[in-house]
Design a protein around this motif. Structure first.
Motif, PDB file in Angstrom:
ATOM      1  N   PRO A   9       0.817  -1.233   0.000  1.00  0.00           N
ATOM      2  CA  PRO A   9       0.000   0.000   0.000  1.00  0.00           C
ATOM      3  C   PRO A   9       0.842   1.270   0.000  1.00  0.00           C
ATOM      4  CG  PRO A   9      -0.857  -1.589   1.576  1.00  0.00           C
ATOM      5  CD  PRO A   9       0.472  -2.105   1.126  1.00  0.00           C
ATOM      6  N   ILE A  10       2.001   1.218   0.699  1.00  0.00           N
ATOM      7  CA  ILE A  10       2.859   2.401   0.733  1.00  0.00           C
ATOM      8  C   ILE A  10       3.403   2.702  -0.655  1.00  0.00           C
ATOM      9  CG2 ILE A  10       5.006   3.334   1.668  1.00  0.00           C
ATOM     10  CD1 ILE A  10       4.510   1.716   4.195  1.00  0.00           C
ATOM     11  N   VAL A  13       0.605   4.153  -2.764  1.00  0.00           N
ATOM     12  CA  VAL A  13       0.348   5.551  -2.407  1.00  0.00           C
ATOM     13  C   VAL A  13       1.392   6.465  -3.039  1.00  0.00           C
ATOM     14  CG1 VAL A  13       0.375   7.204  -0.504  1.00  0.00           C
ATOM     15  CG2 VAL A  13      -0.917   5.079  -0.286  1.00  0.00           C
ATOM     16  N   LEU A  16       0.900   6.603  -6.942  1.00  0.00           N
ATOM     17  CA  LEU A  16      -0.251   7.408  -7.335  1.00  0.00           C
ATOM     18  C   LEU A  16      -0.027   8.888  -7.053  1.00  0.00           C
ATOM     19  CD1 LEU A  16      -3.220   5.108  -6.231  1.00  0.00           C
ATOM     20  CD2 LEU A  16      -2.366   5.530  -8.539  1.00  0.00           C
ATOM     21  N   SER A  17       0.690   9.198  -6.000  1.00  0.00           N
ATOM     22  CA  SER A  17       0.998  10.601  -5.697  1.00  0.00           C
ATOM     23  C   SER A  17       1.855  11.211  -6.798  1.00  0.00           C
ATOM     24  CB  SER A  17       1.722  10.702  -4.348  1.00  0.00           C
ATOM     25  OG  SER A  17       0.911  10.210  -3.298  1.00  0.00           O
TER      26      SER A  17
END
Length: 336
Positions: A9-10, A13, A16-17
């Motif tokens: 997930p990190i 994230v 996507l950022s």
């Protein structure tokens, strides 16, 4: 194993950022960047005068700098240039009882951005030489008349985009077998209905706007060209084509709404030179303001017709399927 799972997930994230920032930077470069870097450069203006005042006109033209590209001409020749949009305004010099008179001549058929910069420069030049100064606008345009050309082009693009993308998504979800006749029918349907909607809006905004055969025909050609190109790209690339078609809509007001002499040379060459919105908007502007013989109308018809033919040709190609496959039909099986 647990540590590896928690890191996913990190990583997502972070990815996507970065993707969001990249998309924002690209869209900012394509849209707001054109406005942020706008600067007048070689704006075409005319100064006209009778023979006895020709030296005065030439002195004015010699002091234009890089901002203005002056054309010294006769009064009749300068008016012809303005009608063809070769210049954005005229400074007409004429002898008066008090010495020298100057008339700033503008046109409602010229892009409002070009008219605005022309009025500023020409008024300043007229005041610098002294004497009486007045302003005349030929083919005057209302607020709606100035807004309508670009707005109509953008709205027709949106209409075709929604219809074409919706057709691809819904047909795939329902498992429909699509024939060329269905694709061509969609282009015809959204073009007719889209033009009707846009014409209704134009009449609502200003009932004095002309909506004759020439204007409606040009709108229909624009709608067909846009819908055909959108449908062709969606057929070739699938829904991934939205990554191209969506940003194109954002370019319309930022780039196509300005005259090229106000754009940074990079934007002028890479975006303004080919964007279909400018051909549609400027051709429609001439028709709405009663200068339908202007060269940009003919150019718009040629470019839009070429886009329509290319798009319709792709949509007319039969779908690839095995030789022994049954003839595709527009039916969907219900889930049991």
């Amino acid at each position: 194993m647990a540590g590896s799972t928690s890191r996913r997930p990190i990583a997502l994230v972070l990815a996507l950022s970065v993707a969001g920032a990249v998309v924002a930077a690209v869209l900012g470069l394509l849209t707001f960047g054109a406005q942020a870097t706008a600067r007048p450069d070689a704006v075409p203006l005319a100064v006209s005068a009778p023979a006895q005042l020709r030296p005065v006109a030439e002195r004015i033209a010699a002091n234009g700098g890089d901002t203005v590209a002056w054309r010294v001409d006769t009064p009749e020749g300068a008016r012809a240039r303005l009608a063809d949009k070769d210049v954005y305004g005229i400074l007409e010099l004429a002898p008066t009882s008090g010495g020298l008179g100057a008339t700033v001549v503008l046109s409602g058929a010229v892009n409002p951005q070009g008219t605005q910069i022309a009025q500023q420069v020409l008024t300043g030049a007229a005041q610098a030489i002294g004497g009486e100064v007045r302003t005349v606008t030929v083919n005057p345009a209302s607020i709606a008349g100035r807004t309508a050309p670009l707005a109509a082009s953008a709205l027709l693009w949106v209409a075709g985009l929604v219809a074409a993308a919706g057709f691809v998504l819904l047909a795939a979800r329902a498992g429909l077998r699509v024939r060329p006749v269905h694709r061509l029918g969609l282009v015809a349907g959204v073009s007719v209905v889209g033009v009707a909607a846009v014409a209704g809006l134009l009449a609502l905004w200003d009932s004095a706007l002309p909506l004759g055969v020439d204007v409606l025909g040009f709108l229909l050609l624009t709608a067909v060209a846009f819908a055909a190109v959108q449908g062709a790209l969606l057929r070739l690339l699938g829904i991934r084509a939205m990554a191209i078609l969506g940003p194109l809509y954002l370019i319309a007001p930022a780039v196509a709404g300005q005259v090229p002499e106000l754009l940074n040379p990079v934007y002028r060459a890479l975006l303004w030179s080919w964007t279909p919105f400018r051909f549609a908007a400027e051709g429609l502007r001439s028709l709405v303001q009663g200068t339908g013989s202007a060269p940009d109308v003919r150019l718009g018809v040629i470019v839009l017709a070429a886009l329509a033919v290319a798009g319709l040709a792709v949509l007319s190609l039969p779908s690839r399927r095995p030789a022994d496959a049954p003839e595709p039909v527009l039916t969907a099986t219900r889930p049991r």
